[in-house]
Motif scaffolding. Structure first.
Motif, short mmCIF file in Angstrom:
data_model
loop_
_atom_site.label_atom_id
_atom_site.label_comp_id
_atom_site.label_asym_id
_atom_site.label_seq_id
_atom_site.Cartn_x
_atom_site.Cartn_y
_atom_site.Cartn_z
N ARG A 69 17.74 -16.72 -7.49
CA ARG A 69 17.70 -15.90 -8.53
C ARG A 69 19.16 -15.95 -9.00
O ARG A 69 19.77 -15.57 -8.00
CB ARG A 69 17.04 -14.77 -8.44
CG ARG A 69 16.83 -14.00 -9.81
CD ARG A 69 16.57 -12.54 -9.77
NE ARG A 69 15.17 -12.64 -9.38
CZ ARG A 69 14.55 -11.62 -8.37
NH1 ARG A 69 15.55 -11.06 -7.49
NH2 ARG A 69 13.58 -11.85 -8.30
N CYS A 70 19.49 -16.08 -10.24
CA CYS A 70 20.82 -16.18 -10.59
C CYS A 70 21.16 -14.65 -10.50
O CYS A 70 20.55 -13.95 -11.34
CB CYS A 70 20.74 -16.84 -11.94
SG CYS A 70 22.75 -16.63 -12.58
N ARG A 71 22.31 -14.40 -9.91
CA ARG A 71 22.97 -12.99 -10.31
C ARG A 71 23.53 -12.61 -11.26
O ARG A 71 23.72 -11.48 -11.95
CB ARG A 71 24.07 -12.79 -9.18
CG ARG A 71 23.29 -12.63 -7.74
CD ARG A 71 24.25 -12.03 -6.72
NE ARG A 71 23.75 -11.56 -5.32
CZ ARG A 71 23.90 -12.44 -4.44
NH1 ARG A 71 24.23 -13.38 -4.35
NH2 ARG A 71 23.45 -12.02 -3.30
N ARG A 72 23.73 -13.65 -12.34
CA ARG A 72 24.31 -13.62 -13.56
C ARG A 72 23.38 -13.20 -14.77
O ARG A 72 23.39 -12.15 -15.18
CB ARG A 72 25.36 -14.80 -13.94
CG ARG A 72 26.47 -14.19 -15.10
CD ARG A 72 26.88 -15.37 -15.67
NE ARG A 72 27.84 -16.15 -15.24
CZ ARG A 72 28.30 -17.26 -15.39
NH1 ARG A 72 28.15 -17.81 -16.81
NH2 ARG A 72 29.19 -17.69 -14.88
N CYS A 73 22.65 -14.19 -14.76
CA CYS A 73 21.46 -13.90 -16.12
C CYS A 73 20.08 -13.69 -15.36
O CYS A 73 19.19 -13.49 -16.14
CB CYS A 73 21.45 -15.43 -16.71
SG CYS A 73 20.70 -16.86 -15.72
N GLY A 74 19.81 -13.62 -14.17
CA GLY A 74 18.37 -13.26 -13.74
C GLY A 74 17.59 -14.23 -13.55
O GLY A 74 16.09 -13.89 -13.65
N CYS A 75 18.00 -15.59 -14.12
CA CYS A 75 16.97 -16.68 -14.15
C CYS A 75 16.52 -16.96 -12.77
O CYS A 75 17.25 -17.26 -11.84
CB CYS A 75 17.83 -17.82 -14.76
SG CYS A 75 16.67 -19.04 -15.41
N GLU A 76 15.32 -17.57 -12.66
CA GLU A 76 14.68 -17.87 -11.25
C GLU A 76 14.49 -19.27 -11.26
O GLU A 76 14.33 -19.82 -12.24
CB GLU A 76 13.35 -17.40 -10.73
CG GLU A 76 13.50 -15.65 -10.45
CD GLU A 76 12.49 -15.47 -9.51
OE1 GLU A 76 11.71 -16.38 -9.14
OE2 GLU A 76 12.07 -14.29 -9.19
N SER A 85 22.73 -24.40 -8.45
CA SER A 85 23.48 -23.77 -9.49
C SER A 85 22.48 -23.27 -10.57
O SER A 85 21.55 -24.16 -10.79
CB SER A 85 24.76 -24.62 -10.03
OG SER A 85 24.28 -25.83 -10.50
N CYS A 86 22.75 -22.46 -11.58
CA CYS A 86 22.17 -22.12 -12.57
C CYS A 86 22.25 -23.02 -13.65
O CYS A 86 23.45 -23.47 -13.90
CB CYS A 86 22.36 -20.61 -12.77
SG CYS A 86 21.10 -20.01 -14.20
N THR A 87 21.25 -22.92 -14.70
CA THR A 87 21.62 -23.77 -15.98
C THR A 87 22.72 -23.01 -16.89
O THR A 87 23.32 -23.49 -17.70
CB THR A 87 20.25 -23.56 -16.87
OG1 THR A 87 19.72 -22.37 -16.84
CG2 THR A 87 19.40 -24.62 -16.24
N CYS A 88 23.00 -21.51 -16.57
CA CYS A 88 24.09 -20.90 -17.20
C CYS A 88 25.37 -21.15 -16.53
O CYS A 88 26.18 -20.53 -17.11
CB CYS A 88 23.76 -19.30 -17.00
SG CYS A 88 24.07 -18.72 -15.55
N GLY A 89 25.51 -21.87 -15.45
CA GLY A 89 26.68 -22.36 -15.05
C GLY A 89 27.23 -21.66 -13.89
O GLY A 89 28.26 -21.99 -13.11
N SER A 90 26.29 -20.63 -13.37
CA SER A 90 26.79 -19.67 -12.39
C SER A 90 26.36 -20.38 -11.16
O SER A 90 25.51 -21.03 -11.10
CB SER A 90 26.20 -18.38 -12.44
OG SER A 90 26.21 -17.58 -11.24
N ILE A 91 27.08 -20.08 -9.93
CA ILE A 91 26.72 -20.90 -8.66
C ILE A 91 26.39 -19.41 -7.78
O ILE A 91 26.09 -19.60 -6.69
CB ILE A 91 27.68 -21.72 -7.90
CG1 ILE A 91 29.14 -20.96 -8.06
CG2 ILE A 91 27.78 -22.87 -8.62
CD1 ILE A 91 29.90 -21.49 -7.19
#
Ligand code: ZN
Length: 109
Positions: A69-76, A85-91
């Motif tokens: 789960r992305c800590r920035r946007c909450g996406c799983e 890495s997340c689609t929002c760019g966060s690692i």
């Protein structure tokens, strides 16, 4: 090979739980991110159970996919390794599943 130690613990736990009863089948859940190799566990299980109450016990392994789960946007998302890495760019991804190994079921008679 740390699988040997892990398998020894599993066999010990199962023997204690069975308390003299015959164990037909042990089901393990192994997370994809747990760094434990199912094939190695299978091999070690045969070795570790030889001459014990669990000799001849069938070992079933269920592999659990990793999830993060992305800590920035909450996406799983699915997580095959810790480099996800997340689609929002966060690692900054938190692992929420697939990191553990546990005994799921034990069938005795
Ligand atoms: Zn994100």
């Amino acid at each position: 090979m740390h699988e040997l130690g892990i398998t020894q613990s599993i066999v010990e736990i199962c023997s204690a739980q069975a308390a003299g009863a015959r164990v037909i089948r042990v089901t393990l859940e192994i997370g994809k991110l747990s760094a434990v190799l199912p094939d190695a566990i299978r091999f070690c299980f045969d070795v570790c159970t030889q001459g014990t109450e669990l000799d001849g016990t069938q070992l079933q392994i269920v592999e659990v996919p990793g999830r993060g789960r992305c800590r920035r946007c909450g996406c799983e998302m699915c997580m095959d390794d810790f480099l996800a890495s997340c689609t929002c760019g966060s690692i900054d991804i938190q692992c929420v599943a697939g990191e553990t190994l546990r005994i799921k079921e034990m069938e005795v008679v």
